[in-house]
Design an enzyme around this catalytic site. Structure first.
Site, PDB file in Angstrom:
ATOM      1  N   LYS A 202     -14.958  -1.664  10.507  1.00  0.00           N
ATOM      2  CA  LYS A 202     -16.085  -1.876   9.608  1.00  0.00           C
ATOM      3  C   LYS A 202     -16.401  -3.363   9.461  1.00  0.00           C
ATOM      4  O   LYS A 202     -17.553  -3.784   9.579  1.00  0.00           O
ATOM      5  CB  LYS A 202     -15.799  -1.255   8.237  1.00  0.00           C
ATOM      6  CG  LYS A 202     -16.972  -1.369   7.257  1.00  0.00           C
ATOM      7  CD  LYS A 202     -16.627  -0.796   5.885  1.00  0.00           C
ATOM      8  CE  LYS A 202     -16.546   0.696   5.908  1.00  0.00           C
ATOM      9  NZ  LYS A 202     -16.434   1.282   4.542  1.00  0.00           N
ATOM     10  N   GLU A 208      -5.120  -5.769  13.734  1.00  0.00           N
ATOM     11  CA  GLU A 208      -4.599  -4.999  14.859  1.00  0.00           C
ATOM     12  C   GLU A 208      -5.716  -4.652  15.844  1.00  0.00           C
ATOM     13  O   GLU A 208      -5.545  -4.745  17.064  1.00  0.00           O
ATOM     14  CB  GLU A 208      -3.936  -3.707  14.357  1.00  0.00           C
ATOM     15  CG  GLU A 208      -2.767  -3.924  13.412  1.00  0.00           C
ATOM     16  CD  GLU A 208      -3.187  -3.869  11.949  1.00  0.00           C
ATOM     17  OE1 GLU A 208      -2.340  -3.499  11.118  1.00  0.00           O
ATOM     18  OE2 GLU A 208      -4.363  -4.188  11.647  1.00  0.00           O
ATOM     19  N   GLY A 262     -12.485   4.810   5.131  1.00  0.00           N
ATOM     20  CA  GLY A 262     -11.939   4.938   6.475  1.00  0.00           C
ATOM     21  C   GLY A 262     -11.381   6.312   6.779  1.00  0.00           C
ATOM     22  O   GLY A 262     -11.616   6.877   7.856  1.00  0.00           O
ATOM     23  N   ARG A 263     -10.633   6.896   5.837  1.00  0.00           N
ATOM     24  CA  ARG A 263      -9.987   8.186   6.122  1.00  0.00           C
ATOM     25  C   ARG A 263     -10.972   9.348   6.028  1.00  0.00           C
ATOM     26  O   ARG A 263     -10.607  10.489   6.293  1.00  0.00           O
ATOM     27  CB  ARG A 263      -8.805   8.382   5.186  1.00  0.00           C
ATOM     28  CG  ARG A 263      -9.106   8.194   3.704  1.00  0.00           C
ATOM     29  CD  ARG A 263      -7.810   7.965   2.933  1.00  0.00           C
ATOM     30  NE  ARG A 263      -8.019   7.687   1.522  1.00  0.00           N
ATOM     31  CZ  ARG A 263      -8.290   6.487   1.035  1.00  0.00           C
ATOM     32  NH1 ARG A 263      -8.419   5.447   1.844  1.00  0.00           N
ATOM     33  NH2 ARG A 263      -8.434   6.297  -0.265  1.00  0.00           N
ATOM     34  N   GLU A 348      -2.648   8.040   1.339  1.00  0.00           N
ATOM     35  CA  GLU A 348      -3.412   6.829   1.059  1.00  0.00           C
ATOM     36  C   GLU A 348      -4.374   7.059  -0.091  1.00  0.00           C
ATOM     37  O   GLU A 348      -4.668   6.146  -0.865  1.00  0.00           O
ATOM     38  CB  GLU A 348      -4.180   6.384   2.310  1.00  0.00           C
ATOM     39  CG  GLU A 348      -4.764   4.978   2.203  1.00  0.00           C
ATOM     40  CD  GLU A 348      -5.252   4.439   3.538  1.00  0.00           C
ATOM     41  OE1 GLU A 348      -4.419   3.901   4.292  1.00  0.00           O
ATOM     42  OE2 GLU A 348      -6.459   4.563   3.824  1.00  0.00           O
ATOM     43  N   HIS A 379      13.090  24.373  15.378  1.00  0.00           N
ATOM     44  CA  HIS A 379      14.325  23.887  15.991  1.00  0.00           C
ATOM     45  C   HIS A 379      14.637  22.460  15.560  1.00  0.00           C
ATOM     46  O   HIS A 379      15.447  21.783  16.195  1.00  0.00           O
ATOM     47  CB  HIS A 379      14.216  23.985  17.513  1.00  0.00           C
ATOM     48  CG  HIS A 379      14.059  25.396  17.994  1.00  0.00           C
ATOM     49  ND1 HIS A 379      15.135  26.198  18.309  1.00  0.00           N
ATOM     50  CD2 HIS A 379      12.955  26.166  18.171  1.00  0.00           C
ATOM     51  CE1 HIS A 379      14.696  27.395  18.680  1.00  0.00           C
ATOM     52  NE2 HIS A 379      13.384  27.401  18.605  1.00  0.00           N
ATOM     53  N   LYS A 507      -0.761  -6.610   4.718  1.00  0.00           N
ATOM     54  CA  LYS A 507      -1.657  -7.365   5.596  1.00  0.00           C
ATOM     55  C   LYS A 507      -1.672  -8.846   5.218  1.00  0.00           C
ATOM     56  O   LYS A 507      -1.637  -9.727   6.076  1.00  0.00           O
ATOM     57  CB  LYS A 507      -3.081  -6.800   5.510  1.00  0.00           C
ATOM     58  CG  LYS A 507      -3.263  -5.427   6.113  1.00  0.00           C
ATOM     59  CD  LYS A 507      -4.722  -5.020   6.002  1.00  0.00           C
ATOM     60  CE  LYS A 507      -4.987  -3.654   6.594  1.00  0.00           C
ATOM     61  NZ  LYS A 507      -6.412  -3.276   6.486  1.00  0.00           N
TER      62      LYS A 507
END
Length: 537
Positions: A202, A208, A262-263, A348, A379, A507
């Site tokens: 954005k 990153e 964002g999510r 979040e 398992h 951050k």
């Protein structure tokens, strides 16, 4: 005590939990022959069976009364009206507008802009898919790499994995981790002339994402030259200045808005990689499924409303029954990334220690959410779910029909999913174990020693969510269901699910660690670790 935990409606739910504490799920089924039919709800093709939750009519009524007392209907109305429900950032949370039809009057204020971007996405994707928009050398684009992180990665990556058999466009790839191993391994198997990069950020300043994007740019320039950047990079961003500085043309930038968290962003231009891989029609179907769930959330009575019921059951399990965590077990290999997407969505959003007014809460908010696909999970951690001392609430997710020709394997998958929920509910008593072992010929001290290890307490709550099939429409409905479930829980807990200040501290510290001039102010342990990893010359 907090205002919530002092409230009469909260105390009523607590009283119901105390009343039900001695009651085993076996008893609830034995006493109510119609339980399996009554504790269900349906919407948008999805079927929810919550009869294996530790709940009865009185407890459900108390939970619905709690939702009324907390103003769920009013908060839902404010959400869909575009009010600034994200109070700390003074923003709306109108992700529902991204998947609504153009004529939906509720979103008239933003619909024009939203669908202009949708049309631009469609046109661009169609040009790439048809081979009209090529790379710098005129070769067709065969691979698309989405570079993002968090919501700019989880959603599109998960959707493309879930609908992989339907991909008929360029192969989608995703890079998020700042660990260069992910990018390095991917670039090694791609051809620069046939690769398109989508840089999804954005602000176009995400550490990153920009680190990966710059490395990808250098790889492309090394092969094709500086002038190729404009043909092989597009951006999903709102920062036109930084996008242009990177070398991406303004007509190759797809925007979105500050009211898109964002999510919740896969429905926006962040989903460009989905449109490229699966085509505009399937993206439209994904959005239509979500929009159908939006309508159900608004219109259905609370007692039949899937997001409301699932949200209230989550509150019931964590706050009143003391469940240690929330486990999600999709019995579908193609939903292997679903839990990762859901972890960001729920933890979040609702991983907060203060309420909307900034007051510290005295109750649990979102539990740790985790899980993986069945039957693999059986398992791994299912041993703990069955016999560990802590109780964990579980959502089973199952597609009723498969998209492969191996019918006997689909039947095994279905049987395993249903068997796990049945075993978690019923368990196995010491008397049942003893009778079983005696029938097998065991007796005496060996029998006595064996029994405790084979007892299953049961009474472990779970819900089962059935999809007719794993296609774009029903996947969209499933994702929107969990989005609204998250919102329901936030309303009950009185927290803001649309900010994420806790993400920012790490951050900020990372920037300080990378700046030699600021390391002196760090704690001694962090400085020592940095020096050990990067010893001075």
């Amino acid at each position: 005590m907090n205002d919530l935990t002092r409230s009469g409606s909260w105390q009523q739910v607590a009283a119901q939990a105390a009343r039900m504490q001695p009651t085993h799920l076996r008893e609830l089924f034995a006493d109510d022959p119609g339980r399996a039919q009554r504790y269900t709800a349906q919407a948008c093709g999805l079927h929810l069976d919550y009869s294996k939750q530790r709940i009865d009519d009185a407890a459900r009524a108390a939970l619905l009364a709690l939702a009324d007392d907390r103003g769920l209907a009013q908060w839902r109305e404010r959400l869909f009206a575009g009010e600034a429900v994200n109070a700390t950032e003074h923003r709306a949370a109108l992700h529902m507008a991204l998947r609504a039809s153009p004529d939906d009057a509720r979103f008239a204020a933003v619909s024009g802009e939203v669908h202009a971007v949708r049309r631009a996405m469609r046109a661009f994707a169609q040009a790439v898919r048809d081979g009209e928009r090529t790379g710098a050398t005129g070769e067709r684009i065969t691979d698309v790499v989405n570079i993002g992180i968090g919501g700019s990665d989880f959603g599109p990556r998960m959707v493309c994995a879930a609908l992989a058999p339907q991909i008929d466009g360029p192969r989608p790839h995703f890079v998020a981790n700042v660990d260069g191993a992910e990018l390095h391994a991917l670039l090694a198997r791609l051809e620069p002339a046939r690769t398109l990069f989508i840089v999804t950020s954005k602000t176009f300043t995400t550490q990153e994402t920009l680190a990966n994007a710059r490395r990808a740019r250098a790889w492309l320039v090394d092969a094709l030259g500086e002038e190729a950047v404009a043909r092989h990079f597009v951006a999903v961003s709102t920062n036109a200045e930084e996008v242009g500085r990177f070398g991406i043309d303004s007509d190759a930038m797809f925007g979105f808005w500050d009211w898109v968290g964002g999510r919740y962003s896969l429905w926006s231009a962040v989903g460009l990689s989905i449109v490229l891989a699966l085509g505009p029609e399937r993206f439209d179907a994904l959005c239509a499924g979500a929009a159908a769930m939006d309508r159900h959330f608004v219109d259905a009575p609370a007692e039949h409303n899937l997001p409301v019921l699932m949200g209230l059951l989550g509150v019931w399990n964590v706050n009143f029954l003391g469940c240690a965590s929330h486990v999600v077990a999709p019995y579908a290999q193609r939903l292997s990334l679903f839990c990762g997407w859901l972890q960001q969505l729920e933890m979040e959003s609702n991983g907060k220690r203060v309420d909307r007014d900034g007051r510290t809460v005295d109750y649990a908010t979102t539990p740790a959410l985790w899980g993986s696909v069945g039957t693999n999970a059986q398992h791994a951690y299912f041993q703990m779910l069955h016999q560990g001392p802590a109780v964990h609430a579980i959502d089973f997710i199952l597609a009723q029909s498969a998209d492969h020709p191996f019918d006997e394997m689909q039947q095994m998958l279905v049987a395993n999913c249903l068997a796990q929920s049945a075993a978690l509910m019923a368990g196995k008593t010491a008397d049942e174990v003893r009778a079983e072992l005696e029938a097998a010929g065991l007796s005496g001290a060996a029998l006595k020693a064996a029994v405790p290890h084979r007892v299953f307490p049961g009474n472990r709550p779970s819900s089962t969510l059935l999809l007719p099939r794993l296609d774009a429409h029903h996947l969209g409905a499933l994702l929107a269901l969990y989005e609204h479930r998250t919102f329901v829980q936030a309303v009950i807990w009185g927290i803001n699910p649309f900010d994420q200040w806790g993400v920012e501290l790490g951050k900020q510290l990372a920037k300080r660690i990378l700046d030699p001039g600021q390391r002196a102010g760090l704690d001694a342990s962090t400085r020592a670790l940095w020096t050990r990893i990067n010893p001075p010359d």
